[in-house]
Design an enzyme around this catalytic site. Sequence first.
Site, PDB file in Angstrom:
ATOM      1  CB  SER A 133      18.655  -3.095  39.111  1.00 58.32           C
ATOM      2  OG  SER A 133      19.863  -3.755  39.397  1.00 58.32           O
ATOM      3  CG  ASP A 185      24.026   2.205  41.622  1.00 58.09           C
ATOM      4  OD1 ASP A 185      24.535   1.182  42.140  1.00 58.09           O
ATOM      5  OD2 ASP A 185      22.982   2.182  40.944  1.00 58.09           O
ATOM      6  CG  HIS A 193      21.241  -0.090  42.589  1.00 58.62           C
ATOM      7  ND1 HIS A 193      21.455   0.243  41.274  1.00 58.62           N
ATOM      8  CD2 HIS A 193      20.703  -1.348  42.569  1.00 58.62           C
ATOM      9  CE1 HIS A 193      21.071  -0.759  40.487  1.00 58.62           C
ATOM     10  NE2 HIS A 193      20.612  -1.727  41.248  1.00 58.62           N
TER      11      HIS A 193
END
Length: 285
Positions: A151, A230, A263
Amino acid sequence: MPDTLTTLSEHRCFGGVQGFYSHTSGNIGLPMRFSVFKPPQAQDGPRPALIYLAGLTCTEETFPTKGGAQRIAAELGLILVSPDTSPRNAGVPDETQDWDLGVGAGFYMNATQLPWSVHYRMEDYVINEIRRIVVTQFGADVNRLGLFGHSMGGHGALTLALRYPGLFKSLSAFAPICAATQCPWGTKALSHYLGPDKAAWQGYDACALISRAASVPYPAGILVDQGLADKFLVDQLKPELLAQACAAAGQPLTLRHHEGFDHGYYFIQTFMEDHLRFHHQQLTA
């Protein structure tokens, strides 16, 4: 002068040692924490090492406790390092107010705007201090360092590897922010840390860096995994822009999409072994 480290804790793990450490950072100007996994092979001489950059709200403990990387790292003889994601107690007003700015959200860049610029210098911290410490105090081979992250940390891995050609021999990411200048998380951080000059922002956008590289930075390829469930995929991550930039620049990219994965760290755990073996192959070639 060697860095003075304080051992916070050490734990036997798959024949190696998982440790947590603190020190006073010269680049940050504050105490910082990081974690290191030393595989059993480290006692026999320098080993390849991977630096993992975690995402928003995370700490130096996130990767070693949730990533599930130590078993394969012990098998392959890889040192694993993970720094904290920002300075803490930096004295910036409201630095803990937003989860995507300030504490836990350093974005692996050097801020140029006050008051952030006094301590928010995560780029220098990773490139200068963490890299030096893992080599001088934990037995990593300076010529066999890889970089990866998740991320915001995937953004950090991509941008730092591209900003410092040759420092890292291998590169991968899990669900990275691929174009920081084109997503809300990125533009918020860039505007606060770097100010309104959007030309300066380009230096921290992975797609922009790939497009202006003088040569193909990773001819052996970059690995990126992305979950299709996600919730940040469309608005924040934009892997399709990374694919386009790599294709235009001739940069080999393996971008894998995975149905049903979100995620979080269950996604990361699932594909961690693939990433470690990918790095090991490149670092030992």
